[in-house]
Scaffold this motif. Structure first.
Motif, PDB file in Angstrom:
ATOM      1  N   VAL A 285     -28.670  -0.149  17.611  1.00 42.34           N
ATOM      2  CA  VAL A 285     -27.351   0.009  17.011  1.00 42.34           C
ATOM      3  C   VAL A 285     -27.525   0.121  15.501  1.00 42.34           C
ATOM      4  N   ARG A 286     -26.750   0.981  14.893  1.00 43.31           N
ATOM      5  CA  ARG A 286     -26.842   1.177  13.456  1.00 43.31           C
ATOM      6  C   ARG A 286     -26.088   0.064  12.732  1.00 43.31           C
ATOM      7  N   PHE A 287     -26.711  -0.493  11.702  1.00 43.41           N
ATOM      8  CA  PHE A 287     -26.065  -1.476  10.837  1.00 43.41           C
ATOM      9  C   PHE A 287     -25.682  -0.776   9.527  1.00 43.41           C
ATOM     10  N   ARG A 288     -24.478  -1.064   9.054  1.00 43.20           N
ATOM     11  CA  ARG A 288     -24.019  -0.515   7.787  1.00 43.20           C
ATOM     12  C   ARG A 288     -23.451  -1.664   6.955  1.00 43.20           C
ATOM     13  N   HIS A 289     -23.702  -1.648   5.662  1.00 43.91           N
ATOM     14  CA  HIS A 289     -23.293  -2.744   4.796  1.00 43.91           C
ATOM     15  C   HIS A 289     -22.241  -2.313   3.789  1.00 43.91           C
ATOM     16  N   PHE A 290     -21.271  -3.211   3.553  1.00 48.91           N
ATOM     17  CA  PHE A 290     -20.286  -3.024   2.496  1.00 48.91           C
ATOM     18  C   PHE A 290     -20.119  -4.331   1.735  1.00 48.91           C
ATOM     19  N   HIS A 291     -19.754  -4.214   0.470  1.00 57.08           N
ATOM     20  CA  HIS A 291     -19.593  -5.401  -0.354  1.00 57.08           C
ATOM     21  C   HIS A 291     -18.266  -6.107  -0.104  1.00 57.08           C
ATOM     22  N   SER A 292     -17.255  -5.367   0.326  1.00 55.21           N
ATOM     23  CA  SER A 292     -15.933  -5.962   0.498  1.00 55.21           C
ATOM     24  C   SER A 292     -15.236  -5.385   1.714  1.00 55.21           C
ATOM     25  N   LEU A 293     -14.197  -6.081   2.150  1.00 57.40           N
ATOM     26  CA  LEU A 293     -13.392  -5.603   3.270  1.00 57.40           C
ATOM     27  C   LEU A 293     -12.695  -4.288   2.941  1.00 57.40           C
ATOM     28  N   SER A 294     -12.259  -4.131   1.698  1.00 56.89           N
ATOM     29  CA  SER A 294     -11.578  -2.881   1.326  1.00 56.89           C
ATOM     30  C   SER A 294     -12.535  -1.698   1.383  1.00 56.89           C
ATOM     31  N   ASP A 295     -13.798  -1.908   1.002  1.00 53.49           N
ATOM     32  CA  ASP A 295     -14.791  -0.834   1.110  1.00 53.49           C
ATOM     33  C   ASP A 295     -15.005  -0.448   2.581  1.00 53.49           C
ATOM     34  N   ALA A 296     -15.094  -1.462   3.434  1.00 54.84           N
ATOM     35  CA  ALA A 296     -15.262  -1.202   4.864  1.00 54.84           C
ATOM     36  C   ALA A 296     -14.042  -0.465   5.419  1.00 54.84           C
ATOM     37  N   LYS A 297     -12.858  -0.894   4.998  1.00 55.76           N
ATOM     38  CA  LYS A 297     -11.629  -0.246   5.451  1.00 55.76           C
ATOM     39  C   LYS A 297     -11.604   1.228   5.042  1.00 55.76           C
ATOM     40  N   ASN A 298     -11.956   1.509   3.787  1.00 56.02           N
ATOM     41  CA  ASN A 298     -11.956   2.896   3.306  1.00 56.02           C
ATOM     42  C   ASN A 298     -12.911   3.765   4.120  1.00 56.02           C
ATOM     43  N   PHE A 299     -14.087   3.232   4.431  1.00 56.63           N
ATOM     44  CA  PHE A 299     -15.065   3.951   5.240  1.00 56.63           C
ATOM     45  C   PHE A 299     -14.486   4.282   6.611  1.00 56.63           C
ATOM     46  N   LEU A 300     -13.853   3.312   7.234  1.00 60.18           N
ATOM     47  CA  LEU A 300     -13.310   3.512   8.578  1.00 60.18           C
ATOM     48  C   LEU A 300     -12.129   4.480   8.563  1.00 60.18           C
ATOM     49  N   LYS A 301     -11.291   4.395   7.547  1.00 57.01           N
ATOM     50  CA  LYS A 301     -10.137   5.290   7.473  1.00 57.01           C
ATOM     51  C   LYS A 301     -10.564   6.741   7.243  1.00 57.01           C
ATOM     52  N   GLU A 302     -11.666   6.927   6.527  1.00 54.85           N
ATOM     53  CA  GLU A 302     -12.187   8.276   6.335  1.00 54.85           C
ATOM     54  C   GLU A 302     -12.612   8.901   7.667  1.00 54.85           C
ATOM     55  N   ARG A 303     -12.879   8.056   8.637  1.00 48.57           N
ATOM     56  CA  ARG A 303     -13.276   8.513   9.970  1.00 48.57           C
ATOM     57  C   ARG A 303     -12.127   8.459  10.966  1.00 48.57           C
ATOM     58  N   ASP A 304     -10.901   8.381  10.451  1.00 49.76           N
ATOM     59  CA  ASP A 304      -9.701   8.358  11.292  1.00 49.76           C
ATOM     60  C   ASP A 304      -9.806   7.255  12.338  1.00 49.76           C
ATOM     61  N   CYS A 305     -10.153   6.078  11.872  1.00 50.87           N
ATOM     62  CA  CYS A 305     -10.428   4.950  12.760  1.00 50.87           C
ATOM     63  C   CYS A 305      -9.409   3.836  12.538  1.00 50.87           C
ATOM     64  N   ASP A 306      -8.820   3.335  13.617  1.00 54.26           N
ATOM     65  CA  ASP A 306      -7.936   2.180  13.523  1.00 54.26           C
ATOM     66  C   ASP A 306      -8.768   0.911  13.390  1.00 54.26           C
ATOM     67  N   ILE A 307      -8.182  -0.098  12.771  1.00 56.40           N
ATOM     68  CA  ILE A 307      -8.835  -1.403  12.670  1.00 56.40           C
ATOM     69  C   ILE A 307      -8.023  -2.400  13.489  1.00 56.40           C
ATOM     70  N   CYS A 308      -8.664  -2.991  14.462  1.00 54.62           N
ATOM     71  CA  CYS A 308      -7.997  -3.879  15.409  1.00 54.62           C
ATOM     72  C   CYS A 308      -8.488  -5.310  15.215  1.00 54.62           C
ATOM     73  N   GLY A 309      -7.581  -6.202  14.901  1.00 49.96           N
ATOM     74  CA  GLY A 309      -7.927  -7.610  14.791  1.00 49.96           C
ATOM     75  C   GLY A 309      -7.842  -8.269  16.163  1.00 49.96           C
ATOM     76  N   VAL A 310      -8.858  -9.021  16.510  1.00 54.08           N
ATOM     77  CA  VAL A 310      -8.855  -9.742  17.788  1.00 54.08           C
ATOM     78  C   VAL A 310      -8.366 -11.157  17.491  1.00 54.08           C
ATOM     79  N   GLU A 311      -7.087 -11.357  17.720  1.00 50.90           N
ATOM     80  CA  GLU A 311      -6.447 -12.616  17.317  1.00 50.90           C
ATOM     81  C   GLU A 311      -5.100 -12.739  18.038  1.00 50.90           C
TER      82      GLU A 311
END
Length: 221
Positions: free
Chosen positions: A57-83
């Motif tokens: 599995v590929r590991f990818r690193h980001f410094h912050s949650l907002s950076d991770a969010k931007n990466f995922l949104k660029e890929r037209d990806c929803d973010i789902c909280g398990v809660e």
């Protein structure tokens, strides 16, 4: 389901209390077709419990949650909280629309307010017995990822006897149990270090969460 685009799943690792859970998460991620496991904050991880799956599995690193969010949104990806939140939907109802990244909460406290802010929607896992208030984060991840894979119609892996066939281990890249990045990413990290020298290189962490304290908090236990 959007048949025109490839459906993918991601797991975001931000505030998992027990470091060895990352290895077990990687094992579940490879079993259920996750494209990438995203580490936020700290690069290194404990591969205990992975049974070699971290090579698949590929590991990818980001410094912050907002950076991770931007990466995922660029890929037209929803973010789902398990809660379990007021508007959370049962995961067995398969409330998915496209590629999805799953953000799981800390084993003790669940998702933080900052983590909830980046989520587009929430799912919970219905329980039917009375013996526990919640599930281990790796167990929860396995259930959720299995449901997503079923919804996305990921092709089932071939079997041999009573086991699934494991692919040949990819060529090892980079340092063991450490998320390596491209030269461009490393240059960006150096830039961030200079810009945020007073607060460390986690660009969205407040002064009350110093880097030294954060490292203890992220993967303590």
């Amino acid at each position: 389901m959007e048949n025109e685009k490839k459906i993918e799943s991601y797991v975001v690792v931000h505030n998992i209390a027990k470091r060895h859970n990352v290895g077990t998460l990687a094992r579940s991620a490879t079993a259920f077709g996750v494209s990438e496991l995203i580490l936020v904050g700290r690069r290194d991880f404990n591969a205990f419990g992975s049974h070699g799956s971290t090579s698949h599995v590929r590991f990818r690193h980001f410094h912050s949650l907002s950076d991770a969010k931007n990466f995922l949104k660029e890929r037209d990806c929803d973010i789902c909280g398990v809660e379990i939140t007021e508007n959370a939907m049962a995961v067995n109802q398969h409330p998915f629309k496209r590629s999805t990244a799953f953000l799981l909460g800390n084993e003790g406290t669940g998702l933080s307010a900052k983590e909830c802010e980046i989520c587009d929607f929430f799912v919970y896992i219905p329980q039917y017995g009375c013996g526990t208030a919640s599930l281990n984060v790796t167990v929860a991840a396995s259930i959720v990822l299995h449901h997503f894979g079923a919804w996305a119609e990921f092709p089932e892996r071939s079997r041999e006897g009573n086991k699934y066939v494991v692919a040949e281990r990819p060529t090892k890249q980079g340092k063991r149990n450490y998320c390596m990045e491209s030269a461009e990413s490393i240059a960006e990290e150096r830039k961030l270090k200079k810009e945020n020298a007073s607060n460390g290189f986690f660009d969205e962490i407040g002064k009350e969460e110093s880097p030294s304290n954060l490292l203890d908090t992220l993967f303590a236990g």
